[in-house]
Design a protein around this motif. Structure first.
Motif, mmCIF file in Angstrom:
data_model
loop_
_atom_site.group_PDB
_atom_site.id
_atom_site.type_symbol
_atom_site.label_atom_id
_atom_site.label_comp_id
_atom_site.label_asym_id
_atom_site.label_seq_id
_atom_site.Cartn_x
_atom_site.Cartn_y
_atom_site.Cartn_z
ATOM 1 N N MET A 1 0.838 -1.192 0.000
ATOM 2 C CA MET A 1 0.000 0.000 0.000
ATOM 3 C C MET A 1 0.882 1.255 0.000
ATOM 4 N N GLY A 2 0.283 2.389 -0.378
ATOM 5 C CA GLY A 2 1.043 3.612 -0.494
ATOM 6 C C GLY A 2 1.205 4.349 0.821
ATOM 7 N N GLU A 3 1.862 5.477 0.744
ATOM 8 C CA GLU A 3 2.192 6.273 1.921
ATOM 9 C C GLU A 3 0.956 6.776 2.664
ATOM 10 N N PHE A 4 -0.145 6.988 1.917
ATOM 11 C CA PHE A 4 -1.353 7.533 2.535
ATOM 12 C C PHE A 4 -2.448 6.468 2.678
ATOM 13 N N SER A 5 -2.020 5.251 2.858
ATOM 14 C CA SER A 5 -2.947 4.129 2.956
ATOM 15 C C SER A 5 -4.045 4.383 3.984
ATOM 16 N N ASN A 6 -5.284 4.331 3.491
ATOM 17 C CA ASN A 6 -6.493 4.469 4.310
ATOM 18 C C ASN A 6 -6.703 5.849 4.926
ATOM 19 N N LYS A 7 -5.848 6.810 4.619
ATOM 20 C CA LYS A 7 -6.107 8.170 5.058
ATOM 21 C C LYS A 7 -7.147 8.804 4.135
ATOM 22 N N VAL A 8 -7.948 9.705 4.691
ATOM 23 C CA VAL A 8 -8.997 10.352 3.908
ATOM 24 C C VAL A 8 -8.497 11.706 3.428
ATOM 25 N N VAL A 9 -8.646 11.935 2.131
ATOM 26 C CA VAL A 9 -8.178 13.167 1.505
ATOM 27 C C VAL A 9 -9.342 13.822 0.768
ATOM 28 N N LEU A 10 -9.502 15.117 0.956
ATOM 29 C CA LEU A 10 -10.480 15.877 0.180
ATOM 30 C C LEU A 10 -9.756 16.894 -0.675
ATOM 31 N N ARG A 66 -20.786 22.639 3.978
ATOM 32 C CA ARG A 66 -21.149 21.916 5.203
ATOM 33 C C ARG A 66 -21.725 20.536 4.856
ATOM 34 N N ARG A 67 -22.525 20.491 3.803
ATOM 35 C CA ARG A 67 -23.105 19.215 3.360
ATOM 36 C C ARG A 67 -21.997 18.263 2.918
ATOM 37 N N VAL A 68 -20.998 18.789 2.225
ATOM 38 C CA VAL A 68 -19.876 17.953 1.782
ATOM 39 C C VAL A 68 -19.157 17.358 2.988
ATOM 40 N N ALA A 69 -18.918 18.171 4.007
ATOM 41 C CA ALA A 69 -18.225 17.679 5.205
ATOM 42 C C ALA A 69 -19.006 16.549 5.861
ATOM 43 N N GLU A 70 -20.318 16.677 5.890
ATOM 44 C CA GLU A 70 -21.152 15.633 6.484
ATOM 45 C C GLU A 70 -21.084 14.348 5.666
ATOM 46 N N ILE A 71 -21.134 14.478 4.330
ATOM 47 C CA ILE A 71 -21.101 13.299 3.461
ATOM 48 C C ILE A 71 -19.754 12.590 3.569
ATOM 49 N N VAL A 72 -18.671 13.356 3.464
ATOM 50 C CA VAL A 72 -17.338 12.754 3.512
ATOM 51 C C VAL A 72 -17.105 12.090 4.871
ATOM 52 N N GLY A 73 -17.479 12.772 5.937
ATOM 53 C CA GLY A 73 -17.280 12.207 7.272
ATOM 54 C C GLY A 73 -18.032 10.915 7.480
ATOM 55 N N SER A 74 -19.264 10.857 6.979
ATOM 56 C CA SER A 74 -20.081 9.662 7.200
ATOM 57 C C SER A 74 -19.686 8.511 6.286
ATOM 58 N N ARG A 75 -19.235 8.811 5.092
ATOM 59 C CA ARG A 75 -18.925 7.749 4.126
ATOM 60 C C ARG A 75 -17.476 7.285 4.155
ATOM 61 N N LEU A 76 -16.552 8.199 4.424
ATOM 62 C CA LEU A 76 -15.135 7.835 4.368
ATOM 63 C C LEU A 76 -14.430 7.941 5.714
ATOM 64 N N GLY A 77 -14.940 8.779 6.601
ATOM 65 C CA GLY A 77 -14.279 9.019 7.879
ATOM 66 C C GLY A 77 -13.672 10.412 7.917
ATOM 67 N N ASP A 78 -12.978 10.703 9.013
ATOM 68 C CA ASP A 78 -12.399 12.030 9.192
ATOM 69 C C ASP A 78 -11.292 12.307 8.173
ATOM 70 N N VAL A 79 -11.303 13.501 7.641
ATOM 71 C CA VAL A 79 -10.296 13.916 6.664
ATOM 72 C C VAL A 79 -8.955 14.168 7.356
ATOM 73 N N GLN A 123 -12.895 17.646 11.936
ATOM 74 C CA GLN A 123 -12.262 16.399 11.496
ATOM 75 C C GLN A 123 -10.743 16.533 11.523
ATOM 76 N N LEU A 124 -10.235 17.653 11.041
ATOM 77 C CA LEU A 124 -8.794 17.862 10.983
ATOM 78 C C LEU A 124 -8.172 17.948 12.375
ATOM 79 N N LYS A 125 -8.914 18.457 13.331
ATOM 80 C CA LYS A 125 -8.415 18.477 14.714
ATOM 81 C C LYS A 125 -8.243 17.054 15.232
ATOM 82 N N ARG A 126 -9.196 16.188 14.907
ATOM 83 C CA ARG A 126 -9.114 14.799 15.400
ATOM 84 C C ARG A 126 -7.966 14.036 14.745
#
Length: 253
Positions: A1-10, A66-79, A123-126
């Motif tokens: 796997m790559g350097e950013f394996s399983n990390k969430v990126v927007l 704000r809607r994008v943040a909710e969708i990304v957080g729920s579907r992929l996890g914290d960015v 999300q970024l704080k976490r």
């Protein structure tokens, strides 16, 4: 796997040009990638076939962000990595000021970064994440006709990057910017004939130390570095990737 394996990126504005190159680069490194886009439904579908989550959004509208943040957080996890890439450029001489077009550039190029960062900040704080803002060497003062009002918005991005780094560092969040030079994308070639594009490229080449122009992957490579642990001690900086442009208006600030 790559350097950013399983990390969430927007990546905002991620279906074309520099944004798309950045999104695909993170995908190759194993990240779970989401992009926003304003118009390119066909290109969004192409990315979704690759496994990238594409969400239609005007980043100048905070409710949509704000809607994008909710969708990304729920579907992929914290960015963990936020790339504020969405931008628009309207060329106009200083004396041909158009308030509607200038306001739109401020809305997308500047307020879009503010809104997106604020909505993803919990999300970024976490994740103690990284933010990379895409500025432009126009914001530092390259001598290119018709770019004055665009340059104002990108200069604001550069100082915003420093201020965000200052205020968000206490959360372990790094904030940097990349200031590309002339890169061949839909934005820089729109409404131009092949002959006009070649003329522009020749002009840019003549104004760079390396006698070359950029491609989106050049910028994506810098973004990957700034998002990585190799850049853990770097924040509040703007990296200029422009082939060594020599046509800056002055040498002072």
């Amino acid at each position: 796997m790559g350097e950013f394996s399983n990390k969430v990126v927007l990546v905002t504005g991620g279906t074309r040009g520099i944004g798309r190159a950045i999104a695909e680069a993170f995908l190759r490194e194993g990240a779970k990638v989401a992009v926003t886009y304003a118009r390119s439904d066909d290109k969004a579908r192409e990315l979704e076939k690759m496994g990238i989550l594409a969400i239609k959004c005007d980043v100048a509208n905070r409710d949509e962000v704000r809607r994008v943040a909710e969708i990304v957080g729920s579907r992929l996890g914290d960015v963990s990595v936020l790339v504020n890439n969405a931008g628009v450029m309207y060329l106009m001489p200083f004396e041909s000021y158009n308030e509607e077009l200038f306001d739109r550039m401020i809305g997308v190029n500047l307020k879009g970064i503010i809104y997106t960062t604020l909505e993803f900040l919990p999300q970024l704080k976490r994740t103690r994440g990284a933010i990379i803002n895409i500025a432009s060497n126009a914001g530092i003062g390259t001598a290119f006709e018709g770019t004055t009002y665009y340059a104002i918005t990108k200069a604001a991005v550069i100082i915003l990057t420093k201020r965000m780094a200052f205020e968000l560092g206490k959360y372990g969040i790094r904030v940097n910017a990349v200031a590309p030079g002339w890169v061949e994308t839909d934005m820089t070639t729109a409404n131009r004939t092949p002959e006009e594009i070649e003329k522009t490229k020749a002009l840019v080449r003549s104004r760079t130390m390396l006698n070359t122009t950029g491609v989106p992957e050049d910028i994506a490579n810098v973004v990957l570095f700034l998002a990585s642990e190799r850049a853990r001690y770097i924040t509040g900086q703007t990296i200029v990737a422009d082939g060594g442009r020599i046509d800056y208006l002055t040498h002072g600030i």
